[in-house]
Design an enzyme around this catalytic site. Structure first.
Site: not given
Lengths: 347, 347
Positions: B172, B314
């Site tokens: 994310e 991430e």
């Protein structure tokens, strides 16, 4: 150290300018400062060892040193000594954990017969460096002579000279060798023996007590060890001594040393006692479940990469950690900087 | 749950016979019982998820869900909201940590615009699922409507349906999203907010106190959350909601879910609250340095694979852990048994 021993000198690195450059590079990658945690420290260390801001690992070598231990006859292991040669066969046939994991990561595997108590048929991937058919029983006297120890150290250095690449993963096999590792740890770090001795491959409580008693006797029978070399000869194993020589040679060549578990760490402990600059080149792959390992790592001021409750040895933990070393290099080489990617910095 | 929501039902696995078979296989590999530690538990879990004694992971997909957060305007992050779209560009250009690490391991990378506050030019590897240009400020009221939340969940499920393979790594990006994750954690696990809130990308002490005050207000303004869906709508983010839908779909398809750090774990927390059988399919890649993560993992009864002090998100931690999942499968498939290798067992 005996004068006949001809091991290279490991020159301490003092690469402060490079360290600053590497830290600058890491700090300007597109991530918050330090957000890749231990991976950044690893990247810094690898950059320093390989002397590059864009380090690249190539032709990594897993070297598994195997030997037998006279003290195994005293019941210090859950397994019989025959398992040493059987596992050597298994390594070479590709069926052991370290074989599978090295293959997964494209790491070449070499098995070194440092002193297995059985003749092993020659074949590719096997280096025949047998010092003897196992050590003497350390609970009765020195495990090996100083001359044997020096021969093992030299042979280990030769192994490295014969292999390519800039990284070596150190594995081992030898029924009884957690005993040698515990003895070396106790002697070289001045730690009470019971804090160094663990269950190895899976001793029960009675077995652990028996092992401890046998090893107390071993320390008492080998009091006179005026140098790390003498301690290694008296208390070590052929695989540990040969691995120690290999580590010193690899460090002198500025290769990266990937240290596996309790046994490999004990070889690193001896190597660092002989030549402290070896330590700079060591990456500690994992913290083993073997009870003394956490304390040994603390003595070496080492923060291992993995803590997966492994207690297999062979180099299996080093192989499992290997991709993290590749990742650390990839971060340095391939990640964008804030500037190159046009990303805003912290306010 | 609102009736308009059409997510698949995740059927609980009850594969006791397979579990016994897998344990038998692991126990007869050439190693002491349990000597590969957590890797053996991982192998067992993967075997159960994929329904195979010889599991093989194929076409792993890293999916990075990105969105903005209205509350970011309240200074809850060290970075400005613009970093969200800038990092999306960086992911797609291949320069971010997750880009580098996914490439290293041959993991395909898809970026999903779930609600970034800027238009992102279409291109390969980008899925345009923007629900809105960022959520509303959660400190003033619900972050999104229930209808928006349902749309996000559905869109996440669609993303999974469009991708091949049997494993999904969940990443994310969203400036402000540790705030949403902390709010969801506090509400769904009934944990005091200060134990859920951390420094995110690197707040100082004053910033941390400001964030905590803003989020206390957010909880007070969003008291009425009678179901996990309502909590997700009121307190979540578009990337978290879309990831949650993706997790439910992936779990329903018996894919392996690799959960990254604090934010991905918060999506897993919501998904498991909605459908508890999701939990069986989750592998938790690492324990983040973000202060609430250890407690969140404990709530999920999760033992993460790595503890490297990461706090990047991430999907970087999921990518770093990926080779361990491959190793676990390789152990099951390729290691010899005591019988096949002719190795003696423990005495």
């Amino acid at each position: 150290m005996a004068t006949s021993l001809n091991l290279p000198h490991v020159v301490p690195h003092d690469r402060q300018v490079l360290a600053q450059r590497l830290q600058h590079v890491l700090d300007h990658k597109t991530k918050p400062l330090g957000a890749l945690g231990q991976l950044e420290q690893l990247a810094l260390q690898i950059g320093l060892i390989l002397g590059s801001e864009q380090p690249r690992l190539h032709q990594p070598q897993m070297v598994v040193f195997a030997a037998d231990h006279g003290v195994a006859a005293k019941g210090v292991s859950a397994y019989p000594s025959d398992v040493t040669w059987q596992m050597v066969e298994n390594f070479l046939a590709g069926g052991a954990a370290v074989s599978v994991l090295a293959r997964q990561h494209g790491v070449a595997l070499t098995v070194v017969d440092a002193g297995v108590a059985k003749d092993i048929a020659p074949r590719p991937g096997l280096v025949a460096n047998k010092i003897a058919y196992g050590t003497e029983d350390v609970s009765q006297g020195p495990a090996m002579t100083v001359a044997q120890c020096e021969a093992a150290l030299q042979a280990g250095a030769e192994v490295i000279r014969s292999l390519p690449g800039n990284a070596v993963l150190f594995g081992e096999m030898g029924i009884g060798n957690t005993s040698s590792a515990a003895l070396l740890m106790s002697r070289l770090t001045d730690t009470p023996l019971h804090l160094c001795v663990g269950r190895g491959t899976g001793l029960d409580e009675a077995g652990l007590q028996r092992k401890l008693a046998v090893l107390e006797q071993a320390l008492a029978r080998n009091v006179d060890t005026p140098s790390p070399l003498h301690a290694l000869a008296a208390l070590g194993g052929f695989e540990i001594a040969m691995m120690c020589g290999a580590m010193i040679e690899a460090a002198a060549q500025d290769r990266l040393l990937v240290i596996d578990g309790f046994i490999s760490s004990s070889a690193a402990l001896v190597a660092c006692a002989m030549q402290p600059a070896v330590r700079q080149r060591c990456v500690f792959a994992h913290q083993s479940d073997e009870s003394g390992h956490a304390r040994m790592l603390a003595h070496l001021q080492a923060k291992p990469l993995l803590q997966l409750g492994l207690r297999l040895g062979e180099g299996s933990g080093a192989a499992l950690a290997w991709p993290l070393l590749e990742s650390a290099c990839a971060i340095l080489r391939d990640m964008a900087s804030f500037e190159s990617a046009g990303v805003s910095q912290a306010t």
